[in-house]
Every structure is written in C-alpha cells, then in structure tokens.
Scaffold this motif. Structure first.
Motif, short mmCIF file in Angstrom:
data_model
loop_
_atom_site.label_atom_id
_atom_site.label_comp_id
_atom_site.label_asym_id
_atom_site.label_seq_id
_atom_site.Cartn_x
_atom_site.Cartn_y
_atom_site.Cartn_z
N GLU A 57 6.73 2.57 -3.17
CA GLU A 57 5.86 2.47 -2.00
C GLU A 57 4.99 3.70 -1.81
N SER A 58 5.47 4.84 -2.25
CA SER A 58 4.74 6.09 -2.07
C SER A 58 3.65 6.24 -3.12
N GLY A 59 2.42 6.35 -2.66
CA GLY A 59 1.30 6.53 -3.57
C GLY A 59 1.41 7.82 -4.36
N GLU A 60 1.92 8.87 -3.72
CA GLU A 60 2.07 10.16 -4.40
C GLU A 60 3.09 10.05 -5.54
N LEU A 61 4.19 9.36 -5.30
CA LEU A 61 5.18 9.17 -6.37
C LEU A 61 4.60 8.36 -7.52
N ARG A 62 3.86 7.31 -7.18
CA ARG A 62 3.25 6.49 -8.23
C ARG A 62 2.28 7.32 -9.08
N GLU A 63 1.48 8.14 -8.42
CA GLU A 63 0.51 8.96 -9.16
C GLU A 63 1.19 10.00 -10.05
N ASN A 64 2.24 10.62 -9.54
CA ASN A 64 2.97 11.60 -10.36
C ASN A 64 3.63 10.93 -11.56
N ALA A 65 4.18 9.74 -11.35
CA ALA A 65 4.78 9.00 -12.46
C ALA A 65 3.71 8.63 -13.48
N ALA A 66 2.56 8.17 -13.01
CA ALA A 66 1.47 7.80 -13.91
C ALA A 66 0.98 9.01 -14.70
N GLU A 67 0.90 10.16 -14.04
CA GLU A 67 0.46 11.38 -14.72
C GLU A 67 1.43 11.74 -15.85
N ALA A 68 2.72 11.69 -15.56
CA ALA A 68 3.72 11.99 -16.60
C ALA A 68 3.63 10.97 -17.73
N LEU A 69 3.46 9.71 -17.39
CA LEU A 69 3.38 8.67 -18.43
C LEU A 69 2.14 8.84 -19.30
N VAL A 70 1.04 9.29 -18.71
CA VAL A 70 -0.16 9.58 -19.52
C VAL A 70 0.18 10.68 -20.52
N ASN A 71 0.88 11.71 -20.06
CA ASN A 71 1.26 12.79 -20.96
C ASN A 71 2.17 12.27 -22.08
N PHE A 72 3.09 11.40 -21.75
CA PHE A 72 3.96 10.81 -22.77
C PHE A 72 3.15 9.98 -23.77
N SER A 73 2.13 9.31 -23.28
CA SER A 73 1.34 8.44 -24.15
C SER A 73 0.58 9.24 -25.21
N GLU A 74 0.35 10.50 -24.95
CA GLU A 74 -0.40 11.34 -25.89
C GLU A 74 0.49 11.86 -27.02
N ASP A 75 1.78 11.64 -26.93
CA ASP A 75 2.72 12.08 -27.95
C ASP A 75 3.04 10.91 -28.87
N PRO A 76 2.64 10.99 -30.14
CA PRO A 76 2.86 9.87 -31.05
C PRO A 76 4.33 9.46 -31.17
N LEU A 77 5.23 10.40 -30.95
CA LEU A 77 6.66 10.09 -31.06
C LEU A 77 7.19 9.32 -29.86
N LEU A 78 6.45 9.35 -28.76
CA LEU A 78 6.95 8.74 -27.52
C LEU A 78 6.09 7.58 -27.02
#
Length: 105
Positions: free
Chosen positions: A35-56
C-alpha cells in the motif's frame, strides 16, 4: 527504513549478491504490491539494480514488464545520465577557472 537500506545496498555488486543469497528478491517482488508508495518505489529501485546484474536478472524476470519497474528504470537512467553530464562538465574546470578574478573582466 529497511527498504531504503536494501535499495542503497543493492547498488554494489557484493551487496546485490548478499541480498539475493539471503532471499530478499521474492520479498521485494511482493513489496511492489504494498500500500505504501514509498515502499513500492524502494523495492522497484532495488529490483532495477538486480536486473543490471547478469547473474541475478533471471530471478526478477517476472517484474520486467511491470509499469512500476519500468518507471523506476526510466527515472534511474535519467538520473545517471544527468550525473554523467555533471561530472563531465565539472572535469572541464581548471585551477585557473576556480581562481579567476571576475573583477578583471
């Protein structure tokens, strides 16, 4: 606060690997529905970082088409491009520029 720390920790390769090994990726994916927009954005930011790692990247493939993920990816790309331009323009300064006496012009 934990979501902010995870997002920041995920910028470094070692941090991403530690977080992934601890099982945080499924939690981040679930947090995209919070429900928290801030939590969603922080999760999305971390997931973007994960997406840049070919191993992850394969671990987050289920969110790559998410509008929230795509929006965060676009925002981070714009920020990084802006930072690159700023760093490039700052490198063009010399000692002469910084010590220039404007009253002489």
């Amino acid at each position: 606060m934990v979501a902010v720390a995870i997002a920041q920790f995920s910028y470094k390769k070692a941090g991403r690997l530690s977080l992934a090994d601890s099982g945080v990726i499924p939690i981040l994916i679930q947090t995209l529905e919070d429900e928290s927009g801030e939590l969603r954005e922080n999760a999305a930011e971390a997931l973007v970082n994960f997406s840049e790692d070919p191993l992850l990247g394969d671990r987050i493939s289920c969110v790559l088409d998410s509008p929230l993920f795509q929006n965060m990816l676009d925002r981070l790309m714009q920020i990084r491009a802006s930072d690159t331009r700023l760093n490039s323009s700052l490198r063009q300064f010399s000692v002469e520029h910084l010590t220039w006496d404007l009253s002489l012009t």
